[in-house]
Scaffold this motif. Structure first.
Motif, PDB file in Angstrom:
ATOM      1  N   TYR A 185     -58.419  27.506 -14.939  1.00  0.00           N
ATOM      2  CA  TYR A 185     -58.600  26.280 -13.778  1.00  0.00           C
ATOM      3  C   TYR A 185     -57.132  25.185 -14.027  1.00  0.00           C
ATOM      4  O   TYR A 185     -56.557  25.398 -15.268  1.00  0.00           O
ATOM      5  N   PHE A 186     -57.018  24.548 -13.045  1.00  0.00           N
ATOM      6  CA  PHE A 186     -55.886  23.499 -12.962  1.00  0.00           C
ATOM      7  C   PHE A 186     -56.226  22.290 -11.923  1.00  0.00           C
ATOM      8  O   PHE A 186     -56.842  22.503 -11.226  1.00  0.00           O
ATOM      9  N   LYS A 187     -55.548  21.327 -12.552  1.00  0.00           N
ATOM     10  CA  LYS A 187     -55.500  19.838 -11.418  1.00  0.00           C
ATOM     11  C   LYS A 187     -54.250  19.783 -10.975  1.00  0.00           C
ATOM     12  O   LYS A 187     -53.347  20.141 -11.322  1.00  0.00           O
ATOM     13  N   LEU A 188     -54.267  19.358  -9.526  1.00  0.00           N
ATOM     14  CA  LEU A 188     -53.017  18.899  -8.806  1.00  0.00           C
ATOM     15  C   LEU A 188     -53.277  18.120  -7.946  1.00  0.00           C
ATOM     16  O   LEU A 188     -54.437  17.863  -7.285  1.00  0.00           O
ATOM     17  N   ASP A 189     -52.273  16.928  -7.639  1.00  0.00           N
ATOM     18  CA  ASP A 189     -52.546  15.891  -6.602  1.00  0.00           C
ATOM     19  C   ASP A 189     -52.282  16.730  -5.163  1.00  0.00           C
ATOM     20  O   ASP A 189     -51.702  17.687  -5.015  1.00  0.00           O
ATOM     21  N   SER A 190     -53.010  15.938  -4.455  1.00  0.00           N
ATOM     22  CA  SER A 190     -53.241  16.610  -2.901  1.00  0.00           C
ATOM     23  C   SER A 190     -51.794  16.538  -2.080  1.00  0.00           C
ATOM     24  O   SER A 190     -51.606  17.207  -1.077  1.00  0.00           O
ATOM     25  N   ASN A 191     -50.993  15.621  -2.562  1.00  0.00           N
ATOM     26  CA  ASN A 191     -49.924  15.244  -2.053  1.00  0.00           C
ATOM     27  C   ASN A 191     -48.537  16.251  -2.466  1.00  0.00           C
ATOM     28  O   ASN A 191     -47.699  16.429  -1.876  1.00  0.00           O
ATOM     29  N   LYS A 192     -48.896  17.316  -3.216  1.00  0.00           N
ATOM     30  CA  LYS A 192     -47.928  18.202  -3.780  1.00  0.00           C
ATOM     31  C   LYS A 192     -47.677  19.209  -2.474  1.00  0.00           C
ATOM     32  O   LYS A 192     -48.716  19.608  -2.191  1.00  0.00           O
ATOM     33  N   PRO A 193     -46.611  19.616  -2.661  1.00  0.00           N
ATOM     34  CA  PRO A 193     -46.364  21.017  -1.634  1.00  0.00           C
ATOM     35  C   PRO A 193     -46.819  22.373  -1.862  1.00  0.00           C
ATOM     36  O   PRO A 193     -47.080  22.401  -3.156  1.00  0.00           O
ATOM     37  N   TYR A 194     -46.822  23.039  -1.123  1.00  0.00           N
ATOM     38  CA  TYR A 194     -47.384  24.435  -1.121  1.00  0.00           C
ATOM     39  C   TYR A 194     -46.784  25.106  -2.123  1.00  0.00           C
ATOM     40  O   TYR A 194     -47.461  26.025  -3.058  1.00  0.00           O
ATOM     41  N   ASP A 195     -45.522  25.081  -2.336  1.00  0.00           N
ATOM     42  CA  ASP A 195     -44.886  25.899  -3.311  1.00  0.00           C
ATOM     43  C   ASP A 195     -45.045  25.352  -4.717  1.00  0.00           C
ATOM     44  O   ASP A 195     -45.277  26.209  -5.727  1.00  0.00           O
ATOM     45  N   THR A 196     -45.237  24.076  -4.979  1.00  0.00           N
ATOM     46  CA  THR A 196     -45.839  23.922  -6.428  1.00  0.00           C
ATOM     47  C   THR A 196     -47.094  24.172  -6.587  1.00  0.00           C
ATOM     48  O   THR A 196     -47.480  24.509  -7.737  1.00  0.00           O
ATOM     49  N   TRP A 197     -47.989  24.211  -5.550  1.00  0.00           N
ATOM     50  CA  TRP A 197     -49.350  24.685  -5.705  1.00  0.00           C
ATOM     51  C   TRP A 197     -49.278  26.263  -6.379  1.00  0.00           C
ATOM     52  O   TRP A 197     -50.177  26.749  -7.086  1.00  0.00           O
ATOM     53  N   LYS A 198     -48.470  26.981  -5.336  1.00  0.00           N
ATOM     54  CA  LYS A 198     -48.207  28.289  -5.741  1.00  0.00           C
ATOM     55  C   LYS A 198     -47.791  28.532  -7.184  1.00  0.00           C
ATOM     56  O   LYS A 198     -48.172  29.394  -8.002  1.00  0.00           O
TER      57      LYS A 198
END
Length: 239
Positions: free
Chosen positions: A92-105
């Protein structure tokens, strides 16, 4: 002389015409209530979904922390016909919703690298999909920026922002890895065989007289004489 007075009784039609406005209003309201009762009723789940949609539309786009539960399936698990028997590696991991798609990948590839430890890793080597509990139960692929935005839209509809992410390693990735391993083994075997041939050729090389220095010729003759004297011909040799 007085004329006899005739009294006419009012029929049903006359009585209906003489009805009061209050009675007519009550009848019309009763008919409207019956029509409303005959309409299909909305289930509580549908009402809740409508309320959530309305709330999400009017909620400002404030960044939220999203929890992503990741389940990673190696390519070997896809060979199993029964999905229930396939075993995945959880993370699992946590990420802010305002981060771009590349950061999520990038964050997702970190989880894949830690679990599968591939020699090389790219997002295109995996099939990635997501679900959101109670909102989007069917897996949807995440291959573009629009897919990622659609994921975040669904996540905002739940009380606790979270999503399940499924990662399936493609068979082509495993085949490529095996091919590289085979090529490496073949190259290593070829190098060993070539080295063995060179060593064997060097071992069986016979020295010529020209290879010996002129000053060492007497010594070489003595050595050859000793070899001839002490050579062992075996028990069946007739001297």
């Amino acid at each position: 002389m007085l004329q006899p007075t005739t009294i006419k009784m009012a029929g049903p039609k006359a009585r209906s015409q003489s009805s009061s406005p209050e009675i007519e209003g009550a009848r019309s309201r009763r008919n409207m209530d019956q029509e409303l009762d005959s309409l299909p009723k909305t289930s509580p789940a549908e009402e809740s979904e409508v309320e959530n949609d309305a709330a999400s539309e009017h909620t400002p786009d404030v960044p939220i922390k999203v929890l992503y539960n990741v389940l990673i399936f190696p390519a070997s698990e896809s060979k199993k016909d029964d999905i229930k028997k396939q075993k995945g590696l959880s993370s699992y991991f946590k990420l802010d919703s305002n981060k771009p798609y590349d950061t999520w990948k990038a964050q997702l590839l970190v989880q894949i690298s830690q679990k599968l430890n591939p020699s090389q890793i790219t997002y295109e080597d995996y099939d990635v999909s997501f679900t959101v509990p109670h909102i989007c139960p069917s897996p949807l692929l995440v291959t573009t920026d629009d897919n990622y935005s659609f994921l975040l839209k669904h996540v905002r509809k739940v009380k606790e922002p979270m999503a399940n992410v499924y990662v399936q390693e493609k068979m082509t990735m495993t085949s490529h890895k095996h091919k590289c391993d085979d090529l490496g083994s073949s190259a290593e075997g070829s190098d060993m065989e070539s080295s063995h041939k060179k060593w064997k050729k060097k071992k069986t090389h016979s020295h010529k007289d020209t290879d010996i220095n002129e000053a060492d010729h007497p010594l070489n003759k003595n050595i050859c004489a000793l070899w001839d004297h002490w050579v062992c011909y075996g028990p069946f040799h007739d001297p």
